[in-house]
Design an enzyme around this catalytic site. Structure first.
Site, mmCIF file in Angstrom:
data_model
loop_
_atom_site.group_PDB
_atom_site.id
_atom_site.type_symbol
_atom_site.label_atom_id
_atom_site.label_comp_id
_atom_site.label_asym_id
_atom_site.label_seq_id
_atom_site.Cartn_x
_atom_site.Cartn_y
_atom_site.Cartn_z
ATOM 1 N N GLU A 43 0.858 -1.185 0.000
ATOM 2 C CA GLU A 43 0.000 0.000 0.000
ATOM 3 C C GLU A 43 0.895 1.236 0.000
ATOM 4 O O GLU A 43 1.758 1.384 0.869
ATOM 5 C CB GLU A 43 -0.924 0.043 1.217
ATOM 6 C CG GLU A 43 -1.854 1.258 1.161
ATOM 7 C CD GLU A 43 -2.749 1.406 2.379
ATOM 8 O OE1 GLU A 43 -3.781 2.110 2.250
ATOM 9 O OE2 GLU A 43 -2.430 0.850 3.450
ATOM 10 N N GLU A 68 5.037 4.970 3.507
ATOM 11 C CA GLU A 68 4.518 6.265 3.945
ATOM 12 C C GLU A 68 5.690 7.228 4.134
ATOM 13 O O GLU A 68 6.750 6.841 4.627
ATOM 14 C CB GLU A 68 3.744 6.100 5.261
ATOM 15 C CG GLU A 68 3.218 7.377 5.873
ATOM 16 C CD GLU A 68 2.316 8.159 4.934
ATOM 17 O OE1 GLU A 68 2.615 9.349 4.697
ATOM 18 O OE2 GLU A 68 1.326 7.584 4.439
ATOM 19 N N ASP A 117 -2.995 11.967 -2.905
ATOM 20 C CA ASP A 117 -3.070 13.410 -3.127
ATOM 21 C C ASP A 117 -3.382 13.654 -4.601
ATOM 22 O O ASP A 117 -2.657 13.183 -5.476
ATOM 23 C CB ASP A 117 -1.732 14.055 -2.759
ATOM 24 C CG ASP A 117 -1.804 15.573 -2.677
ATOM 25 O OD1 ASP A 117 -2.555 16.177 -3.475
ATOM 26 O OD2 ASP A 117 -1.099 16.164 -1.841
ATOM 27 N N ASP A 153 -11.941 9.818 -4.005
ATOM 28 C CA ASP A 153 -13.193 10.578 -4.048
ATOM 29 C C ASP A 153 -13.101 11.705 -5.065
ATOM 30 O O ASP A 153 -14.088 12.397 -5.316
ATOM 31 C CB ASP A 153 -13.485 11.187 -2.671
ATOM 32 C CG ASP A 153 -12.463 12.259 -2.326
ATOM 33 O OD1 ASP A 153 -11.258 11.951 -2.331
ATOM 34 O OD2 ASP A 153 -12.861 13.420 -2.084
ATOM 35 N N TYR A 192 -10.138 8.149 5.324
ATOM 36 C CA TYR A 192 -10.572 9.178 4.381
ATOM 37 C C TYR A 192 -11.858 8.765 3.668
ATOM 38 O O TYR A 192 -12.725 9.598 3.401
ATOM 39 C CB TYR A 192 -9.465 9.459 3.355
ATOM 40 C CG TYR A 192 -8.302 10.229 3.917
ATOM 41 C CD1 TYR A 192 -8.422 11.583 4.212
ATOM 42 C CD2 TYR A 192 -7.088 9.610 4.142
ATOM 43 C CE1 TYR A 192 -7.360 12.296 4.727
ATOM 44 C CE2 TYR A 192 -6.017 10.317 4.665
ATOM 45 C CZ TYR A 192 -6.147 11.660 4.954
ATOM 46 O OH TYR A 192 -5.098 12.369 5.477
ATOM 47 N N GLU A 193 -11.979 7.496 3.373
ATOM 48 C CA GLU A 193 -13.166 6.999 2.693
ATOM 49 C C GLU A 193 -14.412 7.226 3.540
ATOM 50 O O GLU A 193 -15.454 7.659 3.032
ATOM 51 C CB GLU A 193 -12.993 5.511 2.396
ATOM 52 C CG GLU A 193 -14.077 4.903 1.546
ATOM 53 C CD GLU A 193 -13.722 3.499 1.082
ATOM 54 O OE1 GLU A 193 -14.624 2.824 0.544
ATOM 55 O OE2 GLU A 193 -12.559 3.081 1.257
#
Length: 210
Positions: A43, A68, A117, A153, A192-193
């Site tokens: 991920e 990350e 982003d 999104d 975030y979802e």
């Protein structure tokens, strides 16, 4: 989600070097970071870690690597891994631009990009994680025929990603314009979802292979 700077972050991460690599100790040798050699899923951009830790819990026969860049965010993921006592999740503090330097070719079986982003300005297109430069890096580290799974999104980023992946010659396996309309049972919602969906935003989804 605004994250405050934690002056103690690097000390904390050093104390948990069995979970997170902050020195590139496992560069080109990622399998040694895990207790067992299993298929590797990656991920890129972990958020607070809900997605990758839940995946690991559901699939103990797969190893998961979270990449990350923000030390303050990755702390949250380490905390979840410790709390859940997960042996098949490891993390690396790394800029995604260097992923193909860190991971050897033909190593991973899947890549997840969740709510990256969008970099909406045209001049920043090369920073988008679905730009052709990044696609080339992913293709290098993935085994032949393996896939990228992408959620966002942001309609503009989704449309750009469709165009970018198509131009790169990738094969679309699944495209969903409203993931939560008939949400698949195996969907794991990220932080975030939950936030964006709760605000009425549609969640776009695609899966494509090289």
């Amino acid at each position: 989600m605004r994250i405050r700077n934690k002056p103690w972050a690097m000390d904390y991460l050093e104390e948990h070097s069995h979970i997170v690599d902050i020195t590139n100790a496992y560069e080109k040798n990622i399998h040694d970071f895990f207790e067992e050699e299993q298929p590797l899923h990656i991920e890129i951009g972990t958020g607070m870690g809900t997605f990758i830790t839940e995946l690991a819990k559901r699939n103990p026969d797969i190893n998961y690597l979270g990449i990350e860049l923000d030390k303050n965010i990755i702390i949250r993921v380490v905390e979840k891994i410790v709390e859940m006592d997960l042996k098949n999740v490891r993390l690396v503090l790394l800029d995604a631009n260097f992923i193909s330097d860190y991971i050897l070719p033909d190593t991973a079986s899947k890549i997840y990009l969740n709510f990256s982003d969008p970099w909406p300005k045209t001049r920043h297109a090369k920073r988008r994680l679905t730009h052709q430069t990044f696609l080339s890096r992913y293709e290098s580290i993935l085994k032949p025929g393996c896939a990228i799974q992408f959620k966002t999104d942001n309609r503009g980023l989704f449309e750009y990603s469709l165009q970018s992946l198509n131009a790169y010659g990738m094969k679309f396996e699944e495209i969903i314009l409203d993931l939560h309309e008939e949400e698949p049972e195996d969907n794991i919602r990220t932080e975030y979802e939950e936030k964006f969906s709760g605000n009425g935003s549609k969640i776009f989804f695609l899966k494509a292979s090289f």
